[in-house]
Design a protein around this motif. Structure first.
Motif, PDB file in Angstrom:
ATOM      1  N   ASP A   1      74.220  66.989 104.104  1.00 34.81           N
ATOM      2  CA  ASP A   1      73.940  65.695 104.730  1.00 34.81           C
ATOM      3  C   ASP A   1      74.812  65.425 105.954  1.00 34.81           C
TER       4      ASP A   1
ATOM      5  N   THR B   1      67.546  64.665 104.851  1.00 33.96           N
ATOM      6  CA  THR B   1      68.591  64.425 103.853  1.00 33.96           C
ATOM      7  C   THR B   1      68.004  64.182 102.475  1.00 33.96           C
ATOM      8  N   ASP B   2      66.793  63.647 102.416  1.00 30.13           N
ATOM      9  CA  ASP B   2      66.131  63.461 101.122  1.00 30.13           C
ATOM     10  C   ASP B   2      65.691  64.791 100.516  1.00 30.13           C
ATOM     11  N   LYS B   3      65.336  65.756 101.350  1.00 30.58           N
ATOM     12  CA  LYS B   3      64.770  67.023 100.884  1.00 30.58           C
ATOM     13  C   LYS B   3      65.789  68.147 100.721  1.00 30.58           C
ATOM     14  N   THR B   4      67.008  67.937 101.178  1.00 35.39           N
ATOM     15  CA  THR B   4      68.015  68.999 101.121  1.00 35.39           C
ATOM     16  C   THR B   4      69.169  68.586 100.210  1.00 35.39           C
ATOM     17  N   PRO B   5      69.995  69.538  99.806  1.00 38.60           N
ATOM     18  CA  PRO B   5      71.146  69.208  98.966  1.00 38.60           C
ATOM     19  C   PRO B   5      72.121  68.274  99.700  1.00 38.60           C
ATOM     20  N   ASP B   6      72.825  67.456  98.936  1.00 38.92           N
ATOM     21  CA  ASP B   6      73.778  66.515  99.527  1.00 38.92           C
ATOM     22  C   ASP B   6      74.864  67.208 100.336  1.00 38.92           C
ATOM     23  N   SER B   7      75.118  68.451 100.042  1.00 37.68           N
ATOM     24  CA  SER B   7      76.184  69.185 100.729  1.00 37.68           C
ATOM     25  C   SER B   7      75.907  69.377 102.223  1.00 37.68           C
TER      26      SER B   7
END
Length: 80
Positions: free
Chosen positions: A49, A41-47
């Motif tokens: 999560d 979740t830190d490395k990917t877009p919030d969309s």
């Protein structure tokens, strides 16, 4: 004993091993799933999560089934 019988026996042994490991190390596995969830979740877009957290819950449910504890509620993964 035919090939299918041997394969069936080997899969049965693998399942028993996985169940034993899940029972012995279930808390560690859940912790690793939480760490992986946080990392992703830190490395990917919030969309994405919500999808990552849903996958983490499914993974924890699978561990619970191996432990023999289906439908154990898990605290939700902390949002960022």
């Amino acid at each position: 004993m035919g090939f299918a019988d041997k394969a069936k026996d080997m899969l049965g042994d693998a399942k028993e091993t996985a169940e034993g490991l899940a029972k012995e190390h279930g808390d560690k596995i859940d912790g690793a799933i939480d760490k992986a969830t946080e990392f992703v979740t830190d490395k990917t877009p919030d969309s994405v999560d919500d999808k990552v957290r849903a996958a983490a819950e499914k993974a924890k449910d699978a561990v619970d089934q191996l432990e023999g504890e289906p439908d154990t509620p898990h605290p939700p993964s902390a949002p960022n």
